[in-house]
Scaffold this motif. Sequence first.
Motif, PDB file in Angstrom:
ATOM      1  N   VAL A  29       0.855  -1.198   0.000  1.00 35.06           N
ATOM      2  CA  VAL A  29       0.000   0.000   0.000  1.00 35.06           C
ATOM      3  C   VAL A  29       0.887   1.243   0.000  1.00 35.06           C
ATOM      4  O   VAL A  29       0.722   2.160  -0.811  1.00 35.06           O
TER       5      VAL A  29
ATOM      6  N   LYS B 228      -4.536   8.297  -5.961  1.00 32.61           N
ATOM      7  CA  LYS B 228      -5.697   7.422  -5.692  1.00 32.61           C
ATOM      8  C   LYS B 228      -5.323   6.401  -4.625  1.00 32.61           C
ATOM      9  O   LYS B 228      -4.169   5.981  -4.543  1.00 32.61           O
ATOM     10  N   TYR B 229      -6.322   5.968  -3.846  1.00 35.68           N
ATOM     11  CA  TYR B 229      -6.031   4.932  -2.840  1.00 35.68           C
ATOM     12  C   TYR B 229      -5.738   3.610  -3.538  1.00 35.68           C
ATOM     13  O   TYR B 229      -6.581   3.100  -4.286  1.00 35.68           O
ATOM     14  N   PRO B 230      -4.564   3.029  -3.327  1.00 33.50           N
ATOM     15  CA  PRO B 230      -4.253   1.780  -4.036  1.00 33.50           C
ATOM     16  C   PRO B 230      -4.938   0.588  -3.371  1.00 33.50           C
ATOM     17  O   PRO B 230      -4.795   0.390  -2.165  1.00 33.50           O
ATOM     18  N   LYS B 231      -5.688  -0.145  -4.144  1.00 34.87           N
ATOM     19  CA  LYS B 231      -6.322  -1.359  -3.586  1.00 34.87           C
ATOM     20  C   LYS B 231      -5.317  -2.498  -3.697  1.00 34.87           C
ATOM     21  O   LYS B 231      -4.886  -2.845  -4.799  1.00 34.87           O
ATOM     22  N   VAL B 232      -4.912  -3.031  -2.558  1.00 39.06           N
ATOM     23  CA  VAL B 232      -3.947  -4.135  -2.588  1.00 39.06           C
ATOM     24  C   VAL B 232      -4.607  -5.341  -1.948  1.00 39.06           C
ATOM     25  O   VAL B 232      -5.124  -5.247  -0.836  1.00 39.06           O
TER      26      VAL B 232
ATOM     27  N   GLU C 184       4.526   5.730  -5.276  1.00 38.60           N
ATOM     28  CA  GLU C 184       5.059   5.505  -6.633  1.00 38.60           C
ATOM     29  C   GLU C 184       5.299   6.838  -7.346  1.00 38.60           C
ATOM     30  O   GLU C 184       4.421   7.702  -7.405  1.00 38.60           O
TER      31      GLU C 184
ATOM     32  N   ASN D  71       2.780   1.729  -3.287  1.00 42.89           N
ATOM     33  CA  ASN D  71       1.956   2.252  -4.382  1.00 42.89           C
ATOM     34  C   ASN D  71       1.561   3.708  -4.171  1.00 42.89           C
ATOM     35  O   ASN D  71       1.467   4.475  -5.121  1.00 42.89           O
TER      36      ASN D  71
END
Length: 649
Positions: free
Chosen positions: A307, A421-425, A313, A310
């Motif tokens: 999380v 954006k919130y990274p969906k992991v 990044e 990302n």
Amino acid sequence: MGYSVTEKIINQHIVEGRPEKGKEVGIRIDQTLTQDATGTMSSLQFEAMGVSQVKTELSVSYVDHNTIQIGFENADDHKYLQSVAAKYGIVYSRAGNGICHQVHLERFGKPGKTLLGSDSHTPTGGGLSMLAIGAGGLDVAIAMAGGSFYLTYPKVIRIILTGELKPWVSAKDVILKVLEIFDTKGNVGCVFEYAGPGIETLSVPERATITNMGAECGVTTSVFPSDNQTKLFLESQKRGDDWVPLVADKDAKYDNEVEIDMSKLEPLAATPHSPGNIKKVAEISGLKVDQVCLGSCTNSSYKDMMVVANILEGKIAHPSVSFVVAPGSKQVLENILKDGGLSKLLSAGARIAETACGFCIGNSQSPKSGAVSLRTSNRNFLGRSGTKDANVYLVSPETAAAAVITGEITDPSTLESMGIKYPKVSMPKEMLIDDEMFIFPDKISAKKEVVYRGPNIVELPVSKELPDVINGVVTIKVGDKITTDHIIPAGARMKYRSNVPKYAEFLFEVVDPDFYKRAKEIQESRKYNIIVAGLSYGQGSSREHAALCPMYMGVKVVISKSIERIHQDNLINFGILPLYFINEEDYTGLNSGDILEISNIYPSLESGKNIVVKNLTSGKEFETEYKLSDRQKKILLAGGALAYMGKKV
Ligand code: MIC
Ligand code: SF4
């Protein structure tokens, strides 16, 4: 009548006593874990028991705390532990394999089993539906030798989780909310059992974040049911066969119930210097940050790392921020390497630390003087980071990542306005698994194994029988919430864990650096040292040195308003009498330096009467009470657990 998950596991393991709330029961321990900082003492105690092989289903010795090797001491301890493991049938997890709780969850934890660990965050295993309890090293050594573990049959508090976490809010915020509700004191003898529709949305590592930090509330342990999430996790570890379902009965009864709607949670932080000082991140935003540390047994899983990787990044850490990352295990490190997370972290300026406790225990990465340090770990006690005037805030990985970018405390949801954006992991279906850093014991070569003892391993100090009259001096009077980190520091001092005479020199270092000198003078004058404390004395770690070192310095009594569970057990194990004030004014009336006489201890303990303390300095006297089972009284009278075991044999 139906049973909770907690009751089901305890009841299946009871070997002594009856399942009555508030009464002591002895349970069988299936698995144990030790770590190097508590493990050397625990191993010395195990050796003293004269047992040829461990009697548990599984015992693992992890090296994860004292991995920084300046001087020979830590390396010598590791070698000692490796040879003990080989000789007595213990799995050895080498330095570099990861933090005990993370690794145990990945490779060994099994739903429905009991796990006793010489580390207070052993309840991490509750995320995998184990009854996982932290204890002093001596209690773990006894369990390794086949002895029972004794606990008060707990009250079970059901924490019902509903709703689903919003983006930018994570499991850490759930447990910080629990800490806001329950605080760090007043929860002795309870277990938190999680239930409700919300739990289905939480993976095992997220559940483990929550059970890990239940330790900060002082509960015996925390536990989740074993369901499809548990099965998926075990399958991802190629251990699907270890899965068994385990849920509470519909008509199970609880002692208390609390509901948390996860969809309403916001990012939270524990502010200095207690995990119980909870504020919304939004309320403290804007504060300049000097250091951000991602890792520790609370938040170092694959998901935590990915999380943050990302979110970061294409970004670089703010110039004022030193950004430290310690993945929880070699497995986590290898998987984030495979999936590209590690390179994103490196590009963002992360200082990759060893897969170990490291910054969390203050033996490395101490922040600068007066720093603000944001950490994803579980404890922010004064001085624990290694910098006494630093201000440590405990936060989620998301909040940590936001500060890396902005250089100030930032509600992570505001990152959206910067186009992030919130990274969906999600957790991988199959993890890359490599067990090469374990050394599995071999019965044949065990016989030939010679235990290695470097010069840092000194003789085990033994406690003396409890006298009937204690003449002593109040060496120190402290307030509420004194943690074991206050009593005996870890960090750079930890390398003396197997050298009690040396380690004792640092007793109460952060609170009163003259304690050792005074205690030594009192001991030499043939009087006992007495500690007077407020509420919740001995919070935090399972560190038995917080009892062992005082015992070595001639402390025979602690009089307090209340004592936390593991610490009281440790005091008893080392022959120190834990007494409780009945009236507030008796605490107020005592001063450091007062000479006390405590008499008729034997008849009082035998008849259950209160123990009278005479203050020879003020001429006043007062009654104290104690919370001791018959077994604990016998241990105290014998002069500690080892002496008691010797007598029993
Ligand atoms: C801690 O987090 O305080 C420790 C260091 O892991 C301790 C154990 C120890 O002092 O060795 C704990 O939590 O029990
Ligand atoms: Fe290690 Fe910190 Fe976890 Fe203790 S709390 S086991 S020091 S990572």
